[in-house]
Design a protein around this motif. Structure first.
Motif, PDB file in Angstrom:
ATOM      1  N   HIS A   1       1.967 -67.568   0.700  1.00 13.55           N
ATOM      2  CA  HIS A   1       0.603 -67.328   1.180  1.00 13.55           C
ATOM      3  C   HIS A   1      -0.331 -68.457   0.760  1.00 13.55           C
ATOM      4  CE1 HIS A   1       0.433 -66.070  -3.002  1.00 13.55           C
ATOM      5  NE2 HIS A   1      -0.887 -66.174  -2.943  1.00 13.55           N
ATOM      6  N   ALA A   2      -1.561 -68.400   1.280  1.00 13.34           N
ATOM      7  CA  ALA A   2      -2.637 -69.307   0.878  1.00 13.34           C
ATOM      8  C   ALA A   2      -3.946 -68.542   0.969  1.00 13.34           C
ATOM      9  CB  ALA A   2      -2.687 -70.540   1.789  1.00 13.34           C
ATOM     10  N   TRP A   3      -4.920 -68.996   0.176  1.00 12.62           N
ATOM     11  CA  TRP A   3      -6.273 -68.448   0.227  1.00 12.62           C
ATOM     12  C   TRP A   3      -7.152 -69.461   0.945  1.00 12.62           C
ATOM     13  CZ3 TRP A   3      -6.647 -63.538  -0.805  1.00 12.62           C
ATOM     14  CH2 TRP A   3      -5.693 -62.950  -1.620  1.00 12.62           C
ATOM     15  N   ARG A   4      -7.891 -69.018   1.962  1.00  7.06           N
ATOM     16  CA  ARG A   4      -8.757 -69.886   2.752  1.00  7.06           C
ATOM     17  C   ARG A   4     -10.176 -69.347   2.697  1.00  7.06           C
ATOM     18  NH1 ARG A   4      -4.885 -73.648   2.994  1.00  7.06           N
ATOM     19  NH2 ARG A   4      -3.161 -73.086   4.344  1.00  7.06           N
ATOM     20  N   ASN A   5     -11.103 -70.215   2.341  1.00  5.19           N
ATOM     21  CA  ASN A   5     -12.511 -69.828   2.347  1.00  5.19           C
ATOM     22  C   ASN A   5     -13.162 -70.463   3.568  1.00  5.19           C
ATOM     23  OD1 ASN A   5     -15.206 -69.349   2.038  1.00  5.19           O
ATOM     24  ND2 ASN A   5     -15.283 -69.895  -0.129  1.00  5.19           N
ATOM     25  N   LYS A   6     -13.183 -69.719   4.671  1.00  8.56           N
ATOM     26  CA  LYS A   6     -13.756 -70.202   5.928  1.00  8.56           C
ATOM     27  C   LYS A   6     -15.258 -69.983   5.984  1.00  8.56           C
ATOM     28  CE  LYS A   6      -9.456 -69.046   8.291  1.00  8.56           C
ATOM     29  NZ  LYS A   6      -8.843 -68.267   9.384  1.00  8.56           N
TER      30      LYS A   6
ATOM     31  N   GLY B   1     -18.385 -62.825  -2.334  1.00  7.33           N
ATOM     32  CA  GLY B   1     -18.139 -63.644  -1.163  1.00  7.33           C
ATOM     33  C   GLY B   1     -17.071 -63.045  -0.261  1.00  7.33           C
ATOM     34  N   GLU B   2     -16.477 -63.925   0.539  1.00  4.21           N
ATOM     35  CA  GLU B   2     -15.416 -63.510   1.443  1.00  4.21           C
ATOM     36  C   GLU B   2     -14.362 -64.605   1.518  1.00  4.21           C
ATOM     37  OE1 GLU B   2     -16.790 -63.141   5.551  1.00  4.21           O
ATOM     38  OE2 GLU B   2     -18.379 -64.551   5.123  1.00  4.21           O
ATOM     39  N   ILE B   3     -13.121 -64.189   1.789  1.00  2.00           N
ATOM     40  CA  ILE B   3     -11.999 -65.124   1.791  1.00  2.00           C
ATOM     41  C   ILE B   3     -10.932 -64.590   2.742  1.00  2.00           C
ATOM     42  CG2 ILE B   3     -10.756 -64.088  -0.153  1.00  2.00           C
ATOM     43  CD1 ILE B   3     -10.598 -67.191  -1.130  1.00  2.00           C
ATOM     44  N   TRP B   4     -10.077 -65.480   3.200  1.00  2.00           N
ATOM     45  CA  TRP B   4      -9.002 -65.102   4.110  1.00  2.00           C
ATOM     46  C   TRP B   4      -7.665 -65.324   3.413  1.00  2.00           C
ATOM     47  CZ3 TRP B   4     -13.707 -66.594   5.371  1.00  2.00           C
ATOM     48  CH2 TRP B   4     -14.334 -66.047   6.482  1.00  2.00           C
ATOM     49  N   LEU B   5      -6.809 -64.302   3.456  1.00  2.00           N
ATOM     50  CA  LEU B   5      -5.448 -64.394   2.966  1.00  2.00           C
ATOM     51  C   LEU B   5      -4.585 -64.781   4.158  1.00  2.00           C
ATOM     52  CD1 LEU B   5      -3.103 -63.963   0.978  1.00  2.00           C
ATOM     53  CD2 LEU B   5      -3.259 -61.498   1.469  1.00  2.00           C
ATOM     54  N   GLU B   6      -3.917 -65.929   4.056  1.00  2.00           N
ATOM     55  CA  GLU B   6      -3.076 -66.424   5.148  1.00  2.00           C
ATOM     56  C   GLU B   6      -1.610 -66.335   4.732  1.00  2.00           C
ATOM     57  OE1 GLU B   6      -2.032 -70.707   7.110  1.00  2.00           O
ATOM     58  OE2 GLU B   6      -4.153 -70.303   6.743  1.00  2.00           O
ATOM     59  N   LEU B   7      -0.783 -65.806   5.622  1.00  2.00           N
ATOM     60  CA  LEU B   7       0.650 -65.718   5.367  1.00  2.00           C
ATOM     61  C   LEU B   7       1.380 -66.857   6.066  1.00  2.00           C
ATOM     62  CD1 LEU B   7       1.141 -61.860   5.689  1.00  2.00           C
ATOM     63  CD2 LEU B   7       0.556 -63.224   3.666  1.00  2.00           C
ATOM     64  N   ASP B   8       2.658 -66.997   5.781  1.00  2.29           N
ATOM     65  CA  ASP B   8       3.386 -68.170   6.279  1.00  2.29           C
ATOM     66  C   ASP B   8       3.514 -68.222   7.796  1.00  2.29           C
ATOM     67  OD1 ASP B   8       5.376 -66.238   6.542  1.00  2.29           O
ATOM     68  OD2 ASP B   8       6.733 -67.199   5.127  1.00  2.29           O
TER      69      ASP B   8
ATOM     70  N   THR C   1      -3.580 -63.673   9.239  1.00  2.00           N
ATOM     71  CA  THR C   1      -4.613 -63.675   8.217  1.00  2.00           C
ATOM     72  C   THR C   1      -5.232 -62.287   8.059  1.00  2.00           C
ATOM     73  OG1 THR C   1      -6.367 -64.301   9.771  1.00  2.00           O
ATOM     74  CG2 THR C   1      -5.230 -66.096   8.626  1.00  2.00           C
ATOM     75  N   ALA C   2      -5.753 -62.049   6.872  1.00  2.00           N
ATOM     76  CA  ALA C   2      -6.554 -60.860   6.592  1.00  2.00           C
ATOM     77  C   ALA C   2      -7.865 -61.356   6.003  1.00  2.00           C
ATOM     78  CB  ALA C   2      -5.847 -59.935   5.611  1.00  2.00           C
ATOM     79  N   HIS C   3      -8.985 -60.951   6.599  1.00  2.00           N
ATOM     80  CA  HIS C   3     -10.321 -61.335   6.147  1.00  2.00           C
ATOM     81  C   HIS C   3     -10.760 -60.315   5.100  1.00  2.00           C
ATOM     82  CE1 HIS C   3     -14.810 -62.018   7.356  1.00  2.00           C
ATOM     83  NE2 HIS C   3     -14.522 -62.491   6.161  1.00  2.00           N
ATOM     84  N   LEU C   4     -10.991 -60.795   3.878  1.00  2.00           N
ATOM     85  CA  LEU C   4     -11.369 -59.922   2.768  1.00  2.00           C
ATOM     86  C   LEU C   4     -12.798 -60.207   2.340  1.00  2.00           C
ATOM     87  CD1 LEU C   4      -8.096 -60.448   0.719  1.00  2.00           C
ATOM     88  CD2 LEU C   4      -8.632 -58.515   2.192  1.00  2.00           C
ATOM     89  N   ARG C   5     -13.519 -59.135   2.027  1.00  2.00           N
ATOM     90  CA  ARG C   5     -14.905 -59.241   1.579  1.00  2.00           C
ATOM     91  C   ARG C   5     -15.044 -58.628   0.188  1.00  2.00           C
ATOM     92  NH1 ARG C   5     -14.915 -58.048   7.010  1.00  2.00           N
ATOM     93  NH2 ARG C   5     -16.127 -59.461   8.318  1.00  2.00           N
ATOM     94  N   GLN C   6     -16.215 -58.823  -0.410  1.00  2.00           N
ATOM     95  CA  GLN C   6     -16.476 -58.298  -1.751  1.00  2.00           C
ATOM     96  C   GLN C   6     -16.017 -56.853  -1.861  1.00  2.00           C
ATOM     97  OE1 GLN C   6     -20.586 -58.515  -2.945  1.00  2.00           O
ATOM     98  NE2 GLN C   6     -20.136 -57.887  -5.020  1.00  2.00           N
ATOM     99  N   GLY C   7     -15.227 -56.572  -2.906  1.00  2.00           N
ATOM    100  CA  GLY C   7     -14.722 -55.234  -3.160  1.00  2.00           C
ATOM    101  C   GLY C   7     -13.358 -54.966  -2.547  1.00  2.00           C
TER     102      GLY C   7
END
Length: 185
Positions: free
Chosen positions: A163-168, A136-143, A147-153
């Motif tokens: 930080h927080a993890w956001r699944n948009k 899948g894909e997820i966003w790493l959000e800082l305070d 954000t950084a959009h991360l994908r599989q791998g």
């Protein structure tokens, strides 16, 4: 990951040493898996843990029993798999944040208490985390909202920052976390 009772759980293979020979100490579903009733689609599993410093070879005792304190002390480690449902699950009118908090405090103790009530999902631990997106894909959000959009791998290295993890996205995202306990400055 394998299917067990209709739910996906990590398969864990652990090696050990018996009579001077390498053996498989266990091969099966991780014993520390929780599928959240209050957060449909969320699963957490602390797959393995080591003490500080890890002693080799490891013995065959269970290192990650259910309800293990998640944040490791300095020099300890935790291997954790988390499946995050889409954020729309938490935005649903049926979502009960009090029930979700209680369930997380029971099944990911020590970590759940670090989630900030006034900034859902935001937290900080005294750890260096190697975070790998398995699916899948997820966003790493800082305070500061960056954000950084991360994908599989993709891999993030989280260095004790808030930080927080956001699944948009519109489907679940599964991540592998290696938490290494550090000492705050």
């Amino acid at each position: 990951m394998s299917e067990t009772s209709g739910s996906r759980v990590p398969r864990r293979v652990v090696t050990a040493l018996r009579d001077g020979k390498s053996v498989f100490a266990s091969d099966g579903p991780s014993p520390n898996v929780h599928h959240y009733a209050s957060v449909p689609g969320m699963t957490t599993s602390v797959v393995y843990a080591t003490a500080a410093p890890p002693r080799l070879p490891q013995d065959e005792a269970e290192t990650a029993p259910p309800r293990l304190h998640v944040p490791p002390a300095p020099g300890e480690t935790r291997l954790m798999i988390v499946t995050f449902p889409p954020d729309t699950v938490m935005a649903s009118p049926e979502f009960d944040p009090v029930a979700a908090d209680a369930e997380q405090r029971e099944f990911i103790p020590g970590l759940a208490e670090r989630f900030e009530p006034d900034a859902p999902g935001m937290h900080r631990t005294d750890t260096v985390d190697y975070d790998l997106v398995l699916d899948g894909e997820i966003w790493l959000e800082l305070d500061d909202g960056a954000t950084a959009h991360l994908r599989q791998g993709d891999i993030a290295v989280q260095c004790g920052t808030r930080h927080a993890w956001r699944n948009k996205g519109d489907r679940a995202a599964t991540m592998c976390f290696v938490l290494i306990g550090g000492a705050p400055r």
